[in-house]
Design a protein around this motif. Structure first.
Motif, PDB file in Angstrom:
ATOM      1  N   ALA A  34       0.830  -1.207   0.000  1.00  0.00           N
ATOM      2  CA  ALA A  34       0.000   0.000   0.000  1.00  0.00           C
ATOM      3  C   ALA A  34       0.864   1.256   0.000  1.00  0.00           C
ATOM      4  O   ALA A  34       0.395   2.337  -0.339  1.00  0.00           O
ATOM      5  N   SER A  52      -0.135  -1.646  -6.352  1.00  0.00           N
ATOM      6  CA  SER A  52      -0.643  -1.185  -5.063  1.00  0.00           C
ATOM      7  C   SER A  52      -1.987  -1.862  -4.743  1.00  0.00           C
ATOM      8  O   SER A  52      -2.511  -1.710  -3.650  1.00  0.00           O
ATOM      9  N   ASP A  53      -2.518  -2.628  -5.718  1.00  0.00           N
ATOM     10  CA  ASP A  53      -3.776  -3.333  -5.508  1.00  0.00           C
ATOM     11  C   ASP A  53      -3.530  -4.831  -5.756  1.00  0.00           C
ATOM     12  O   ASP A  53      -3.202  -5.235  -6.873  1.00  0.00           O
TER      13      ASP A  53
END
Lengths: 365, 285
Positions: A34, A52-53
């Motif tokens: 994250a 980031s996902d």
């Protein structure tokens, strides 16, 4: 080559990343976190692809397995997502904060015949592996008492701001140190049937517990004692020890060595009567890459080899980690029950309780 | 570099064999005087280099050295940075970024970088790394530090993740700012030599376990022997006794037979033990 991805680039995650990337049979396809600064750094200097996902990473990349090293609260949803996509999963400990969720996930993985492992690295420490082997009726006799301990210097003042200090994120000594100790006990002698007299309390932390103590009861009548305290800076780093008392002798093991005391010699294993001591140099298998203890490398290698061979019975499956989560659940329930009792001690309830106690003491009604 | 270097594991309760021994050592050396006494004994025996971690207690040792210049004339410190537990504990307590920020001498730099979003560009990483090195080196001010080492946990983390540029950043800064030789401690010698080749660091100083048992020598003793015999680097042997698993004579014979090994580092707690070890090395060299 096994194609792997990693979710979570904290302290454990980065350590895993180094070990996985160095593994000759693995291609580290992508990492996810994250925090953008860590990702930028990784992409720029190590060339690994970043996300980031985690959902997007799993959906986009062609993967065989995923490593999860996020705060514990995220484990369940991430594990489910990965299993749904038919990926083999290595998840950091503790497995799941919610036993029902954990149970469903362990069953799902079994149904799908996927390889699962939880990061209980003590299972890969030479001395603990020997302890498990020696905890047998023909060696130690009937084991009647077990003690597991974990001490170390994590929280030694009233500060701290990471997820490890947050209850909702799955922080606290119970979910951290105590889980290692419980899992070690489960590994060596099996899980207890019930627990009693549990204390889960804070020393310095605002939101979480710093020490855990409990009496453990096993199916066969054996008993045990658990002690975990992460606010003990007389230890330089985490120290974990298991001690077993059997009808034929006593054994204690920590990361460095085991010491076994036998009343009679054991000819089968060429163990003398009295003490036998073996240390890490004799007990440790060399690793292909060493970062901070052979066990960290060994657990990753074990998972990778299991994925390659389609071996579902790893040394630390979701199911075995679930047994540890169940003990945690019992400890919490027991500790909460005790707290309720203490609260009743104030005011009227105290008066009533006291009179009952007095009755008992004087033998009256 | 001297042939024999004095190590510091015994002073800080680091023992790979036994937790009990580690604790006994931590108790024995809990006062700085006890450490100084042993270092003085080593000096009397002719060992004038102390290869030490940047443990906070080394600061007090350095103060003592600075206070007695004639006595310690020509004495060398080989700092090994960082003392990893300091960072690991702080990372557990505050998170990685906050932990780094706390160890920076000038507060706010990383803060600014992080708050500025994704601007951790190359230069900023170098800036942060060099500031951390400076923070670790502060305690050695005014003392001779001709070789400065990167501890194995960081060397090997950079190696594993493939962040090889980090090795070069360390080397450049140590040369430029401290006029010192960079050294690297590792548990993965072969892999490290390849990486150092890649980033163009020639004839590097590398400290690694070298023992007959192959204990913590990734790739095995044979691969190490071959690398020592054929590759261009300056090896320092540590963990020669494999935490006491090999009898001293046999252990040092093995190391001294490999002529390319430049230096040997060992730790001991008594004058007698220091004397025996030093004379054994000289006899076999």
């Amino acid at each position: 080559m096994i194609k792997a991805a990693l979710i979570g680039l904290g302290k454990m995650g980065i350590s895993h990343q180094a070990i996985i990337t160095a593994h000759p049979d693995v291609k580290m396809v992508a990492v996810c976190d994250a925090a953008n600064y860590v990702l930028t750094l990784m992409e720029k200097y190590t060339g690994v692809k970043t996300y980031s996902d985690y959902r997007k990473m799993i959906d986009t990349e062609d993967l065989d397995c995923v490593f999860i090293a996020t705060p514990s609260r995220f484990h369940a949803e991430m594990v489910r997502y990965a299993l749904d996509k038919n990926l083999h999963v290595f998840c950091e400990k503790p497995f799941c904060l919610d036993v029902e969720q954990g149970s469903a996930l362990a069953q799902l993985a079994e149904r799908k015949r996927l390889v699962t492992q939880v990061g209980y690295h003590c299972r890969f420490v030479g001395a603990f592996r020997e302890a498990r082997r020696l905890a047998a009726p023909n060696i130690l006799g009937n084991i009647h008492h077990v003690q597991v301990e974990a001490y170390g210097p994590v929280v030694v003042r009233t500060k701290g701001s990471t997820w490890r200090h947050s209850k909702i994120e799955g922080g606290g000594c119970l979910h951290d140190y105590a889980c290692h100790a419980i899992d070690l006990m489960n590994y060596v002698v099996g899980a207890p049937r019930s627990v009693g007299g549990t204390v889960v309390k804070s020393i310095f932390s605002q939101d979480v517990d710093d020490e855990v103590y409990s009496t453990l009861y096993f199916e066969n009548g054996a008993t045990g004692y658990l002690a975990a305290n992460w606010s003990d800076d007389s230890y330089r780093k985490m120290f974990t020890r298991i001690t077993l008392w059997g009808t034929k002798g006593r054994l204690s093991a920590d990361r460095q060595e085991y010491q076994i005391y036998l009343r009679e010699p054991n000819e089968e294993l060429s163990l003398d009567a009295g003490w036998t001591i073996k240390n890490t140099v004799e007990l440790t298998q060399p690793a292909w890459f060493y970062l901070r203890g052979e066990e960290y490398s060994a657990q990753i290698d074990h998972f990778i080899q299991s994925v390659k061979a389609g071996n579902h019975q790893t040394e630390s499956t979701f199911s075995s980690a679930l047994a540890t989560d169940r003990v945690v659940q019992m400890l919490l329930a027991d500790a909460e029950g005790r707290r309720t009792e203490v609260w009743k001690n104030s005011g009227a309830a105290t008066a009533k309780k006291r009179s009952v106690l007095q009755d008992l003491l004087v033998g009256g009604h | 570099m001297d042939r024999v270097l004095f190590g510091d594991n015994q002073f800080f309760g680091v023992n790979h064999m036994s937790e009990e021994k580690a604790r006994a050592q931590a108790m024995r050396f809990q006062h700085d005087e006890a450490i100084i006494e042993v270092l003085d004994a080593a000096l009397d025996e002719g060992i004038a280099t102390f290869m030490c971690t940047t443990h906070e207690r080394i600061g007090a040792i350095c103060d003592h050295w600075r206070a007695n210049p004639p006595k310690y004339k020509g004495y060398k410190f080989f700092p090994c940075m960082p003392y990893a537990h300091k960072y690991a504990n702080a990372a557990t307590e505050y998170g990685i970024v906050e932990a780094i920020r706390r160890f920076l001498p000038q507060e706010g730099l990383l803060n600014a970088v992080v708050r500025g979003g994704m601007s951790l560009a190359k230069k900023d990483v170098e800036g942060v790394a060099t500031l951390l090195i400076d923070a670790e080196m502060k305690m050695f001010q005014g003392l001779e530090t001709p070789v400065i080492f990167l501890q194995n946990v960081v060397t090997d983390l950079l190696l594993g993740t493939g962040f090889k540029e980090g090795l070069r950043i360390f080397a450049d800064h140590v040369r430029l700012r401290y006029n010192a030789e960079p050294g690297f401690i590792t548990m993965n010698l072969i892999r490290l030599l390849d990486a150092l080749d890649e980033v163009g660091l020639e004839n590097p100083i590398v400290c690694c376990n070298i023992n007959k048992l192959g204990f913590r020598m990734c790739g095995g003793a044979a691969a190490y022997e071959q690398a020592i015999a054929t590759r261009r680097f300056r090896p320092i042997a540590m963990s020669v006794l494999a935490s006491g698993a090999i009898p001293p004579r046999e252990a040092f014979e093995y190391v001294c037979a490999q002529k390319q090994i430049a230096s040997i580092v060992f730790g001991a707690s008594t004058r007698e033990h220091i004397r025996q070890t030093k004379s054994l090395i000289h006899m076999l060299s």
